[in-house]
Design an enzyme around this catalytic site. Structure first.
Site, PDB file in Angstrom:
ATOM      1  N   PRO A 274       0.839  -1.210   0.000  1.00 29.28           N
ATOM      2  CA  PRO A 274       0.000   0.000   0.000  1.00 29.28           C
ATOM      3  C   PRO A 274       0.871   1.256   0.000  1.00 29.28           C
ATOM      4  CG  PRO A 274       0.013  -1.024   2.175  1.00 29.28           C
ATOM      5  CD  PRO A 274       0.765  -1.958   1.271  1.00 29.28           C
ATOM      6  N   ASP A 448       5.929   2.294   1.981  1.00 32.19           N
ATOM      7  CA  ASP A 448       5.039   1.171   2.254  1.00 32.19           C
ATOM      8  C   ASP A 448       4.330   1.434   3.579  1.00 32.19           C
ATOM      9  OD1 ASP A 448       3.826  -1.241   2.849  1.00 32.19           O
ATOM     10  OD2 ASP A 448       5.534  -2.477   2.199  1.00 32.19           O
ATOM     11  N   HIS A 449       3.013   1.666   3.516  1.00 35.27           N
ATOM     12  CA  HIS A 449       2.273   2.059   4.710  1.00 35.27           C
ATOM     13  C   HIS A 449       2.098   0.919   5.708  1.00 35.27           C
ATOM     14  CE1 HIS A 449       0.349   4.995   7.004  1.00 35.27           C
ATOM     15  NE2 HIS A 449      -0.577   5.427   6.172  1.00 35.27           N
ATOM     16  N   ARG A 450       2.460  -0.305   5.314  1.00 36.01           N
ATOM     17  CA  ARG A 450       2.439  -1.408   6.276  1.00 36.01           C
ATOM     18  C   ARG A 450       3.565  -1.254   7.294  1.00 36.01           C
ATOM     19  NH1 ARG A 450       2.848  -6.329   2.120  1.00 36.01           N
ATOM     20  NH2 ARG A 450       4.539  -4.928   1.465  1.00 36.01           N
TER      21      ARG A 450
END
Length: 479
Positions: A274, A448-450
């Site tokens: 994401p 990467d929003h994770r």
């Protein structure tokens, strides 16, 4: 033990399964040495020269330039003892390329013409001109033909025996055509021709090929379209006519090599991680003046100094303050790297590649400048190795060199952040309460929003911006 050795396309590492033959560096009849470069092969990551596994004399080349070959496929035959005399023509001694390599030839030679290493001309022993060497004898052959391969027939003509220069190859005959105009055998046509026929609604089985070995060419398809246009238009014919409009003014570029790998990686990354992108516009006037002072120093006069050098240094220092940015999502865990393999995106004639500087965080500013110069020059020369493009942990893409202000870069697979560095332009800027012309740029950080939340991403980007706003002061404060 056979003196003829088949050299297979070796495993080029990094999970690569195929390569395209760019250029042969030897030809049939050449005497070669051990480890002498014999062929240049382009993989999905780089163009590499492959050395010979044996010394000897080149007996046959199985695939012409431009052919994509799978790893483990024979590409060349070498006589490891050329001084032992003529080679016996036997199935055990002489290699034979596949019929698929025959069908891949796009240009048929003129009658009697000889192209060394690829097309054999009229030869001793009544042999037929084919892809490699002299081809099969036209007299009765004692050797059983390969299963599935068609056998050429010609009147037997007596001839004196002669030394075999390359491997005999069974000729694949052109498919026969029955009374209805349909081929009785498989249709030979290259993928672009099949795609064109499909788009134009042409059934390849109804055509008689005019190309090598009876293969169907683009011209055959276009002639079929032209012939059908003279018939009264039905609904189906109207659709075909619409689809054929402008087909002769289209260019079709095969997707392969670097471009194919880039497309696969970007698609996988875009729909797996994401992405979030943040932007920061900064005043780089002091940084540009610092570069001018650096260029003026005697020990830096032979060094390539650009704004990208300061951006790279800013990223490396910011990673030390925020190590989580330099990490990889591994499903049930996050792997934080204690080293930075800094990727620098480079535009080359073969497409976009991202070689990286190994353990860049340990380098001094001068060492970093030298490493970046070497990286760019190697990439432009097309000599970047697959190893140099593997193992990257964080990437910078300099879109400013194209006059672009910024962008929303896609993460390289396995990385959690990528920084886009835009063009540095003179723009009006509020400085010390007054509007003045200043050197301004925009940074864009995709992450990467994770792994990286908004706070961490913002702090990382802000630190990069602070360094570039006043690099000399930041170096004193951070180091």
């Amino acid at each position: 033990m056979s003196r003829i050795k088949e050299f297979n396309l070796p495993d080029l590492g990094e999970g690569l399964t195929e390569g395209e033959i760019l250029a042969w560096l030897v030809k049939v009849g050449d005497t070669i040495e051990l480890n002498q470069p014999i062929v240049e092969v382009e993989t999905a990551k780089a163009a590499v020269e492959i050395p010979a596994k044996w010394a000897g004399q080149v007996q046959a080349i199985f695939h012409p330039e431009g052919t994509t070959v799978e790893v483990g496929t024979p590409i060349i035959a070498i006589d490891t003892d050329p001084g032992a005399g003529p080679i016996e023509s036997s199935a055990e001694e002489l290699p034979t390329p596949s019929a698929a390599s025959l069908a891949a030839v796009d240009i048929a030679p003129a009658e009697g013409a000889v192209e060394p290493g690829l097309i054999g001309g009229p030869a001793p022993g009544g042999r037929t001109a084919v892809l490699v060497g002299y081809g099969p004898r036209t007299t009765a052959a004692k050797r059983r033909p390969r299963k599935g391969a068609a056998q050429a027939t010609a009147p037997a003509t007596p001839a004196a025996p002669a030394p075999v220069v390359a491997a005999p190859v069974p000729v694949q005959a052109a498919p026969t055509v029955n009374g209805n105009g349909h081929h009785g055998g498989p249709v030979l046509a290259k993928p672009p021709v099949r795609k064109l026929a499909k788009d134009l609604g042409i059934d390849l089985r109804t055509l008689t090929g005019s190309g090598p070995l009876g293969s169907i060419t683009r011209e055959d398809v276009q002639q079929a379209v032209a012939a059908s246009s003279a018939e009264p238009l039905t609904v189906g014919a109207a659709a075909t006519s619409a689809a054929s409009f402008g087909a002769d003014r289209e260019q079709r570029i095969p997707v392969k090599g670097v471009r194919k790998l880039t497309a696969e990686n970007m698609s996988r990354s875009a729909f797996t991680a994401p992405h979030v992108t943040e932007f920061l516009t900064i005043d780089m006037t002091r940084a540009m003046k610092a570069l001018d002072r650096l260029r003026g120093r005697r020990e830096w006069r032979d060094v390539r100094v650009s704004p990208l050098l300061l951006v790279a240094k800013a990223v490396l220092l910011a990673v030390k303050r925020h190590p989580m940015v330099n990490s990889t999502w591994a499903g049930d865990e996050i792997v934080v790297k204690e080293y930075v393999n800094l990727g620098i995106a480079a535009a080359t004639e073969r497409g976009l590649i991202v070689p990286n500087i190994k353990d860049a965080g340990r380098l001094t500013l001068r060492e970093l400048a030298d490493a970046m110069t070497d990286l760019v020059q190697t990439a432009k020369a097309g000599k970047t190795s697959p190893a140099a493009m593997s193992g990257g942990t964080l990437t910078i893409t300099n879109v400013g060199v194209f006059g672009v202000d910024t962008g929303t870069p896609i993460l390289p697979p396995g990385e959690s952040a990528i920084l886009a560095f835009g063009a540095v332009r003179e723009q009006p800027w509020v400085h010390k309460g007054k509007v003045k012309p200043r050197m301004v740029t925009t940074l864009a950080l995709s992450f990467d929003h994770r792994i990286i939340d908004g706070e961490l991403g913002s702090k990382f980007l802000r630190d990069i911006g602070d360094f570039l706003t006043d690099p000399e002061a930041a170096l004193l404060a951070w180091t």
